[in-house]
Design a protein around this motif. Structure first.
Motif, PDB file in Angstrom:
ATOM      1  N   SER A   1       0.767  -1.155  -0.030  1.00 36.20           N
ATOM      2  CA  SER A   1      -0.294   0.125   0.145  1.00 36.20           C
ATOM      3  C   SER A   1       0.880   1.276  -0.069  1.00 36.20           C
ATOM      4  N   PRO A   2       0.269   2.200  -0.157  1.00 39.89           N
ATOM      5  CA  PRO A   2       1.209   4.130   0.153  1.00 39.89           C
ATOM      6  C   PRO A   2       1.571   3.869   0.840  1.00 39.89           C
ATOM      7  N   MET A   3       1.378   3.689   2.214  1.00 45.93           N
ATOM      8  CA  MET A   3       1.525   3.765   3.460  1.00 45.93           C
ATOM      9  C   MET A   3       2.820   2.842   4.052  1.00 45.93           C
ATOM     10  N   GLY A   4       2.757   1.849   2.857  1.00 45.51           N
ATOM     11  CA  GLY A   4       3.752   0.408   2.902  1.00 45.51           C
ATOM     12  C   GLY A   4       3.348  -1.021   3.071  1.00 45.51           C
ATOM     13  N   PRO A   5       3.855  -1.724   3.470  1.00 47.70           N
ATOM     14  CA  PRO A   5       2.979  -3.248   3.031  1.00 47.70           C
ATOM     15  C   PRO A   5       2.325  -3.981   4.419  1.00 47.70           C
ATOM     16  N   MET A   6       1.467  -4.345   3.976  1.00 48.69           N
ATOM     17  CA  MET A   6       0.118  -4.609   4.402  1.00 48.69           C
ATOM     18  C   MET A   6      -0.265  -6.286   4.696  1.00 48.69           C
ATOM     19  N   ILE A   7       0.015  -6.629   5.657  1.00 48.58           N
ATOM     20  CA  ILE A   7       0.072  -8.214   5.468  1.00 48.58           C
ATOM     21  C   ILE A   7      -1.217  -8.919   6.391  1.00 48.58           C
ATOM     22  N   PHE A   8      -1.983  -9.164   6.094  1.00 40.79           N
ATOM     23  CA  PHE A   8      -3.843 -10.116   6.554  1.00 40.79           C
ATOM     24  C   PHE A   8      -3.533 -11.925   6.816  1.00 40.79           C
ATOM     25  N   SER A   9      -2.914 -12.049   7.755  1.00 40.63           N
ATOM     26  CA  SER A   9      -3.025 -13.015   8.061  1.00 40.63           C
ATOM     27  C   SER A   9      -4.465 -14.344   8.319  1.00 40.63           C
ATOM     28  N   PHE A  10      -4.880 -15.064   8.112  1.00 37.11           N
ATOM     29  CA  PHE A  10      -6.022 -16.255   8.538  1.00 37.11           C
ATOM     30  C   PHE A  10      -5.243 -17.423   8.641  1.00 37.11           C
ATOM     31  N   ALA A  11      -4.993 -18.232   9.851  1.00 36.05           N
ATOM     32  CA  ALA A  11      -4.281 -18.937  10.620  1.00 36.05           C
ATOM     33  C   ALA A  11      -5.259 -19.973  11.782  1.00 36.05           C
ATOM     34  N   LYS A  12      -5.182 -21.383  11.337  1.00 32.54           N
ATOM     35  CA  LYS A  12      -5.409 -22.265  12.309  1.00 32.54           C
ATOM     36  C   LYS A  12      -4.088 -23.200  12.702  1.00 32.54           C
ATOM     37  N   SER A  13      -3.490 -22.968  14.003  1.00 38.41           N
ATOM     38  CA  SER A  13      -3.117 -24.523  14.170  1.00 38.41           C
ATOM     39  C   SER A  13      -3.505 -25.641  13.991  1.00 38.41           C
TER      40      SER A  13
END
Length: 824
Positions: free
Chosen positions: A792-804
């Motif tokens: 993004s213009p503000m910097g890298p964004m990371i969205f994570s959805f995880a199940k152990s």
């Protein structure tokens, strides 16, 4: 004469003209009626005569043709009033708007571009004669993808001021399903073997949603080439597809495909010869030729040989060689002689290397990555290598190039690089929510292309629930023209481990350092660094694993006092990168090996060894699908001794895992050994005269054990990951280089090699059962999930959805995390 007049009358009637006299006359005035948008002067310029000229029927008919040819009019009629000519015209309508309804296979942008090629655009006049051709062309496209019931109609809506709206209505329907594919004439390879090699299929199981069971003409043509190549690669030089029949069901919803083939016999290579001019490289060209006599003919090997020779010559300035293999087939003994004709052409030299698209980055920054020099011969290897180096720059999103031959110069070209920049500065921030940490925030600023110089400047003021830090760093990757880098940093950090899901302690750190990097070759760099650091430890919560360290360094006279350490850090490392891009790579690999140790005269003596590796394997030619493998290994420990005790690794230097950068699906820093607390068991003693009983302790075998939910980290770490990078659904193609979607599996563990469970053998067996062997590396955790990364213009964004998938008792898991400014 009568026949001539009748013919002329028919001609003038066809052209929409009505002329009263057939004799020549001198025109006294010309009038044009019906003009609205077209100016009178513009209309008169298309009439090929002036007032005072002598006219006849032929010249008048020519003027009508000229007016039609101007493209401004739908209808033209000519009247004669004495010696006056009156043109009554009806102008073509102006297109006010173009509307598409019902289209999904073809996007509005594609349709607009196609219509633009036929001069059908908003603001232009409407040529009705091309509408039917456009409708037929669009329907032909749908037929080519198997949608035989598709229909395209155009609705013209008239508006005031001679304007119209064009509305294209699409009925696309479904592509015809393939009912059956029959191969006729094959004996060597079965239908199943051949059908397994092509894209089109039929009768696929319901779960195989990727199957191409809808008919497409282009796909069928590609499959025919695949079958042809399959036979040619196995020596069937005379193989051919004799005919193809595509039969449609009456309801146009299904097709039957039949391919008639002739396999022929296998052919062996009898001889390989080279003819033509090999520019002095004959011995090398013969050596790199993989084709050998007495082997089966292989079409793929022949093509590969031509490409290898062309690329080889291209490395030495012969940019446009012609390499053609001429087969001489002997049908009697089923052999083929291959004569490889080589024409290197002229050696091409580079006139200039140009850059466009770099609005922020200076030309000098890009030019220093060039391996193709101006004035030197054009080397395809050097140009591609230059592109790769540019692509690895983190502030460039895409890099393309083309060579343009100079006019009237058959041996000079310009190499034009077109780059697309991406945000090189970032406002780093993060937000996350977990079962233990709840809401966390952080912020900072980073600039990787300071003022377009390619230098990295960082000024960060970060704060969150467990850390406050200030740092200033600067790195010049080209401190010398030989790409020797120089950087430095000053930093201060205050860390509250208790707020970071770890056992309680506070650590204030102040430090500064310098680092140098030296290129070994195009892909490998060696780095060295030196730094001074001051640590102040306070509010330390005592627990078993830290007791030995505390006993060595704590002041016996002030057991609750702060611990202070000064160290001189020495760093060395190797880094190698063949990634195809600096951000969101899809091919290549990156490895980093780093070693840090404190000097022997430091207050603490320890070392840390770390190895990181990433490999990208593209699954498709366009690299939209790729597989990423990750591996991190680390080990640290103390060396030497102090006051007769072995030096230990400081607990704040322990490895930690959990969170977006290590093990997704687990809370930050929660994976690994936990603090063990040992409490003596007391029994009441005889009360003193005041009635107070202080109690006394039983033996150590009666001590009680408790284990914290918080991690203390360990001196060894092993992390691995596997990611499938997929195209982001519902996303426009223009954003494909700034958004990445992947499915991942993470696995790993942190352990303590110095931990010995036998140290607690003196405990009561029930208490000893509570001891977990934190030196066991097999107590791994794993998780799986979905990650979306956006530059993004503000910097890298990371969205994570995880199940152990595998966790230990009392592990803190986190299903969702969101971070800004993390490293990819």
């Amino acid at each position: 004469m009568i026949i001539k007049k009748l013919a002329l009358a028919v001609l003038l009637g066809t052209l929409g003209a009505n002329v009263q006299a057939a004799q020549e006359f001198q025109v006294e005035d010309i009038e044009v009626k019906g003009l609205q948008r077209v100016a009178l002067g513009a209309a008169l310029t298309h009439i090929p005569f002036n007032v005072g000229d002598s006219l006849n029927e032929f010249r008048i008919s020519q003027s009508i043709k000229a007016l039609y040819k101007s493209g401004h009019f739908n209808d033209i009629r000519v009247y004669r009033d004495g010696n006056r000519l009156v043109y009554r015209v009806r102008e073509r309508e102006t297109i006010a708007d173009i509307i598409f309804e019902g289209n999904s296979d073809l996007k509005d942008e594609q349709l607009t571009e196609s219509l633009d090629g036929s001069n059908i655009r908003v603001g232009e006049t409407l040529d009705r004669t091309v509408i039917s051709g456009i409708e037929m062309g669009l329907e032909d496209f749908y037929h080519s993808v198997g949608k035989y019931s598709a229909n395209v109609t155009t609705k013209i809506t008239h508006l005031p001021r001679n304007r119209v709206n064009l509305e294209f209505n699409f009925v696309e329907g479904d592509a015809a399903a393939i009912k059956q594919i029959n191969i006729v004439g094959n004996e060597v390879f079965s239908d199943a073997e051949i059908l397994d090699k092509i894209e089109l299929t039929f009768d696929s199981p319901w779960w195989n949603f990727m199957a191409q069971d809808r008919y497409q003409k282009q796909t069928l043509q590609g499959d025919m080439e695949t079958i042809n190549s399959y036979y040619l690669d196995r020596g069937y030089l005379r193989f051919k597809v004799d005919s193809t029949q595509v039969s449609m069901t009456p309801d146009k919803q299904g097709v039957y495909i039949a391919l008639n083939v002739t396999e022929g016999e296998t052919y062996k290579v009898s001889e390989v010869d080279f003819i033509g001019d090999m520019a002095g490289f004959e011995s090398t060209i013969r050596a790199i030729n993989p084709i050998q006599a007495d082997e089966l003919y292989n079409g793929a090997e022949v093509t590969y040989t031509e490409e290898v020779i062309s690329k080889f010559l291209g490395r030495y300035g012969y940019a446009y060689p012609k390499v053609v293999t001429i087969p001489e087939i002997n049908d009697e003994d089923h052999t083929v002689k291959l004569s490889i004709s080589v024409d290197p052409g002229k050696r091409i030299y580079v006139n200039k290397v140009n850059f466009t698209g770099n609005h922020v980055t200076s030309d000098a920054v890009l030019r220093r990555e060039m391996r193709q020099m101006e004035g030197a011969w054009l080397s395809n290897n050097m140009v591609e290598h230059s592109k790769s180096r540019l692509s690895r720059l983190p502030y460039l999103e895409t890099v393309e190039f083309e060579t343009k031959q100079l006019p009237n110069e058959d041996d000079l070209v310009d190499v034009d690089f077109t780059v697309k920049e991406q945000p090189s500065g970032s406002f780093t921030a993060g937000i996350g929510y977990g079962s233990q940490t709840k809401l966390s925030l952080n912020a900072g600023i980073q600039q990787n292309n300071f003022l377009g110089t390619g230098n990295r400047l960082g000024f960060n003021i970060n704060t969150n629930t467990y850390s406050k830090s200030v740092s200033v760093s600067y790195t010049d990757p080209y401190f010398t023209v030989d790409a020797v880098s120089l950087g430095g940093q000053v930093y201060f950090n205050e860390y509250d481990a208790g707020q970071a899901n770890m056992v309680e302690y506070n650590n204030k750190t102040f430090g500064l350092g310098l680092n140098w990097g030296f290129p070994v070759n195009e892909y490998l760099r060696v780095n060295f660094g030196v730094g001074w650091k001051y640590n102040q430890i306070s509010q330390l919560e005592a627990y078993e694993q830290i007791q030995q360290f505390y006993d060595i360094y704590a002041d016996p006279n002030d057991p609750d006092g702060q611990l202070e350490f000064k160290t001189l850090d020495l760093n060395a490392g190797l880094s190698r990168s063949t990634l195809n891009r600096g951000t969101f790579p899809t091919a290549g690999s990156q490895q980093t090996l780093s070693y840090k140790m404190t000097s022997p005269k430091s207050d603490l003596q320890y070392f840390k060894l770390n190895y990181d590796s990433k490999h990208y394997f593209p699954l498709t030619r366009n690299q939209k699908w790729s597989v990423l493998t990750r591996l991190q290994l680390g080990y640290a420990n103390g060396y030497g001794d102090v006051n007769g005790h072995d030096q230990l690794l400081p607990f704040w230097e322990n490895f930690r895992a959990g969170g977006a950068d290590t093990l997704r699906g687990f809370e930050n820093n929660t994976v690994g050994p936990r603090a063990i607390y040992r409490y003596p068991t007391k029994i009441p003693s005889t009360p003193d005269p005041t009635g107070t009983s202080t109690g006394c302790c039983l033996g150590s075998d009666h001590d009680a054990i408790e284990t914290s939910r918080r991690s203390v980290g360990g001196n060894a770490i092993a992390l691995a990951g596997l990611e499938l990078i997929v195209p982001t659904p519902f996303l426009d193609e223009s954003y494909s280089n700034s958004v990445r979607t992947s499915l991942f599996v993470d696995i790993g563990n942190v352990w303590d090699t110095e931990f010995n469970p036998d140290d607690y053998r003196d405990l009561d067996p029930k208490e000893f059962e509570k001891i977990v062997d934190y030196s066991d590396p097999t107590r791994y955790r794993s998780s799986a999930g979905l990650s979306i990364q956006w530059l993004s213009p503000m910097g890298p964004m990371i969205f994570s959805f995880a199940k152990s998938l595998r966790e230990e008792e009392d592990d803190d898991t986190a299903f969702f995390s969101f971070n800004i400014g993390k490293t990819f």
